[in-house]
Design a protein around this motif. Structure first.
Motif, PDB file in Angstrom:
ATOM      1  N   LEU A  24      12.748 -46.529 -23.550  1.00 45.92           N
ATOM      2  CA  LEU A  24      11.944 -46.953 -22.401  1.00 45.92           C
ATOM      3  C   LEU A  24      10.465 -47.003 -22.764  1.00 45.92           C
ATOM      4  CD1 LEU A  24      13.659 -44.714 -19.686  1.00 45.92           C
ATOM      5  CD2 LEU A  24      14.029 -47.161 -20.060  1.00 45.92           C
ATOM      6  N   VAL A  25       9.768 -48.028 -22.288  1.00 43.95           N
ATOM      7  CA  VAL A  25      10.226 -49.175 -21.521  1.00 43.95           C
ATOM      8  C   VAL A  25      10.185 -50.395 -22.435  1.00 43.95           C
ATOM      9  CG1 VAL A  25       9.695 -50.703 -19.560  1.00 43.95           C
ATOM     10  CG2 VAL A  25       9.382 -48.229 -19.322  1.00 43.95           C
ATOM     11  N   ASP A  26      11.301 -51.112 -22.536  1.00 42.95           N
ATOM     12  CA  ASP A  26      11.410 -52.287 -23.411  1.00 42.95           C
ATOM     13  C   ASP A  26      11.123 -51.899 -24.851  1.00 42.95           C
ATOM     14  OD1 ASP A  26      11.952 -54.987 -23.856  1.00 42.95           O
ATOM     15  OD2 ASP A  26       9.849 -55.580 -23.693  1.00 42.95           O
ATOM     16  N   LEU A  27      11.657 -50.754 -25.255  1.00 45.78           N
ATOM     17  CA  LEU A  27      11.356 -50.179 -26.563  1.00 45.78           C
ATOM     18  C   LEU A  27      12.643 -49.777 -27.274  1.00 45.78           C
ATOM     19  CD1 LEU A  27       8.765 -49.364 -28.206  1.00 45.78           C
ATOM     20  CD2 LEU A  27       8.974 -47.090 -27.211  1.00 45.78           C
ATOM     21  N   GLY A  28      13.695 -50.582 -27.091  1.00 44.30           N
ATOM     22  CA  GLY A  28      14.988 -50.273 -27.691  1.00 44.30           C
ATOM     23  C   GLY A  28      16.113 -50.332 -26.683  1.00 44.30           C
ATOM     24  N   SER A  29      15.794 -50.136 -25.403  1.00 42.46           N
ATOM     25  CA  SER A  29      16.740 -50.361 -24.303  1.00 42.46           C
ATOM     26  C   SER A  29      16.238 -51.577 -23.533  1.00 42.46           C
ATOM     27  CB  SER A  29      16.816 -49.133 -23.384  1.00 42.46           C
ATOM     28  OG  SER A  29      17.481 -48.064 -24.024  1.00 42.46           O
ATOM     29  N   PRO A  30      16.870 -52.727 -23.722  1.00 43.39           N
ATOM     30  CA  PRO A  30      16.371 -53.966 -23.112  1.00 43.39           C
ATOM     31  C   PRO A  30      16.253 -53.851 -21.593  1.00 43.39           C
ATOM     32  CG  PRO A  30      18.042 -54.450 -24.757  1.00 43.39           C
ATOM     33  CD  PRO A  30      18.054 -52.959 -24.564  1.00 43.39           C
ATOM     34  N   MET A  31      15.197 -54.412 -21.050  1.00 41.41           N
ATOM     35  CA  MET A  31      14.987 -54.383 -19.602  1.00 41.41           C
ATOM     36  C   MET A  31      16.011 -55.264 -18.900  1.00 41.41           C
ATOM     37  SD  MET A  31      10.859 -54.359 -18.963  1.00 41.41           S
ATOM     38  CE  MET A  31      10.572 -55.913 -19.819  1.00 41.41           C
ATOM     39  N   GLN A  32      16.602 -54.747 -17.857  1.00 41.38           N
ATOM     40  CA  GLN A  32      17.523 -55.522 -17.029  1.00 41.38           C
ATOM     41  C   GLN A  32      16.765 -56.342 -15.984  1.00 41.38           C
ATOM     42  OE1 GLN A  32      20.928 -55.313 -18.095  1.00 41.38           O
ATOM     43  NE2 GLN A  32      19.572 -54.419 -19.657  1.00 41.38           N
ATOM     44  N   ALA A  33      15.579 -55.901 -15.656  1.00 40.86           N
ATOM     45  CA  ALA A  33      14.640 -56.631 -14.790  1.00 40.86           C
ATOM     46  C   ALA A  33      13.252 -56.215 -15.251  1.00 40.86           C
ATOM     47  CB  ALA A  33      14.850 -56.286 -13.320  1.00 40.86           C
ATOM     48  N   ASN A  34      12.293 -57.092 -15.116  1.00 43.39           N
ATOM     49  CA  ASN A  34      10.963 -56.796 -15.631  1.00 43.39           C
ATOM     50  C   ASN A  34      10.286 -55.679 -14.825  1.00 43.39           C
ATOM     51  OD1 ASN A  34       8.580 -56.870 -17.051  1.00 43.39           O
ATOM     52  ND2 ASN A  34       7.765 -58.614 -15.946  1.00 43.39           N
ATOM     53  N   HIS A  35      10.006 -54.554 -15.491  1.00 43.17           N
ATOM     54  CA  HIS A  35       9.268 -53.466 -14.834  1.00 43.17           C
ATOM     55  C   HIS A  35       8.289 -52.838 -15.820  1.00 43.17           C
ATOM     56  CE1 HIS A  35      11.844 -50.190 -16.665  1.00 43.17           C
ATOM     57  NE2 HIS A  35      12.654 -51.222 -16.774  1.00 43.17           N
ATOM     58  N   LYS A  36       7.862 -53.625 -16.788  1.00 41.27           N
ATOM     59  CA  LYS A  36       6.942 -53.153 -17.822  1.00 41.27           C
ATOM     60  C   LYS A  36       5.502 -53.312 -17.359  1.00 41.27           C
ATOM     61  CE  LYS A  36       6.058 -53.864 -22.780  1.00 41.27           C
ATOM     62  NZ  LYS A  36       6.526 -54.642 -23.958  1.00 41.27           N
ATOM     63  N   ASP A  37       4.711 -52.273 -17.575  1.00 39.54           N
ATOM     64  CA  ASP A  37       3.291 -52.274 -17.215  1.00 39.54           C
ATOM     65  C   ASP A  37       2.514 -52.972 -18.327  1.00 39.54           C
ATOM     66  OD1 ASP A  37       0.665 -51.754 -16.578  1.00 39.54           O
ATOM     67  OD2 ASP A  37       0.910 -49.590 -16.385  1.00 39.54           O
ATOM     68  N   SER A  38       2.135 -54.209 -18.102  1.00 41.70           N
ATOM     69  CA  SER A  38       1.502 -55.004 -19.157  1.00 41.70           C
ATOM     70  C   SER A  38       0.159 -54.432 -19.584  1.00 41.70           C
ATOM     71  CB  SER A  38       1.320 -56.450 -18.692  1.00 41.70           C
ATOM     72  OG  SER A  38       0.525 -56.505 -17.519  1.00 41.70           O
ATOM     73  N   ASP A  39      -0.450 -53.595 -18.757  1.00 42.20           N
ATOM     74  CA  ASP A  39      -1.746 -53.012 -19.103  1.00 42.20           C
ATOM     75  C   ASP A  39      -1.629 -51.737 -19.925  1.00 42.20           C
ATOM     76  OD1 ASP A  39      -3.220 -54.985 -17.795  1.00 42.20           O
ATOM     77  OD2 ASP A  39      -3.142 -53.917 -15.884  1.00 42.20           O
ATOM     78  N   HIS A  40      -0.428 -51.163 -20.016  1.00 40.04           N
ATOM     79  CA  HIS A  40      -0.277 -49.867 -20.686  1.00 40.04           C
ATOM     80  C   HIS A  40       0.922 -49.837 -21.635  1.00 40.04           C
ATOM     81  CE1 HIS A  40      -2.727 -48.809 -17.082  1.00 40.04           C
ATOM     82  NE2 HIS A  40      -3.387 -48.125 -17.999  1.00 40.04           N
TER      83      HIS A  40
END
Length: 252
Positions: free
Chosen positions: A190-206
């Motif tokens: 988590l997040v988007d770091l080996g477990s693919p996101m099922q829906a976008n919930h990644k904080d693009s600023d952090h």
């Protein structure tokens, strides 16, 4: 915070891609280096599923004076018990080690301490994870914890002690549990770091953090920014987006 995590990820990617020697670990010269010298999140599916490893042992090493909070370790074991599929069990072992001479440690410094002291390794059907409690602070002063390799995290004991357990401060249990859970979340992908996101919930600023400010994987959970919330709130849970990612990658 984004630049910190991206730069740290670049460091571990470099470590994972460069040529490694099999004798990197003083206490197990025969361990294949690639089992433990991969990028953060590279072992996410192995941690979550039972196909390759049926048990998990977490080795917590702490520098003198910075023993882990027992209730925080219980929280971590319970949290993982509800997320990963390890039918042969999850265990935690602790060991005291000598303190570091420097009060400020880089990710490279921490990796060197691990290589000199780690005793629990991935072998057979058991996956090993290493947790280090240091007697100093990270090069980024507000940081409470980091994930720096696929099975390795560190908590900055002095920084945590200085900001918890006193009058007007959050409890040490809550702060340690939050940082432990957050950093293990990164090892789980988590997040988007080996477990693919099922829906976008990644904080693009952090970087690799959750956009939900009430989630354990929100960026503030590994910095002193979390202190105000923990004064009145509890350890934040993983939100539905993070849990969905883990489930899809072999978790419960």
């Amino acid at each position: 915070m984004k630049s910190y995590f991206v730069s740290l990820l670049a460091l571990v990617l470099l470590a994972g891609c460069s040529k490694q020697q099999d004798d990197d670990y003083a206490n197990n010269p025969d361990v294949p280096a690639q089992l433990h010298n991969r990028p953060v999140g590279a072992s996410a599916s192995e941690l979550l599923a039972a196909a390759k490893y049926t048990s998990l042992t977490i080795e917590v090493q702490y520098m003198t004076g910075y023993a882990p909070d027992a209730a925080a370790l219980s929280y971590l074991q319970s949290m993982l018990g509800g997320l990963v599929n390890k039918p042969a069990g999850i265990s935690i072992v602790t060991k005291e080690i000598a303190g570091a001479a420097s009060q400020t440690l880089s990710a490279n410094d921490i990796a060197g301490i691990e290589q000199a002291n780690r005793t629990v390794f991935t072998s057979g059907s058991r996956l090993g994870v290493y947790v280090l409690y240091t007697n100093g602070s990270y090069t980024s002063g507000s940081t409470l914890g980091i994930a720096y390799r696929n099975t390795s995290i560190a908590l900055f004991g002095k920084k945590i002690h200085d900001n918890s357990g006193g009058i007007g401060q959050t409890s040490r249990t809550k702060l340690e549990a939050t940082v432990l859970g957050h950093e293990l979340g990164h090892l789980l992908g988590l997040v988007d770091l080996g477990s693919p996101m099922q829906a976008n919930h990644k904080d693009s600023d952090h970087g690799n953090h959750c956009s939900n400010s009430n989630c354990l994987m929100y960026y503030a959970s590994e910095t002193t920014d979390v202190l105000g919330f923990l004064l009145t709130g509890n350890v934040p849970p993983l939100d539905a987006g993070c849990r969905a990612d883990l489930h899809a990658n072999g978790g419960q």
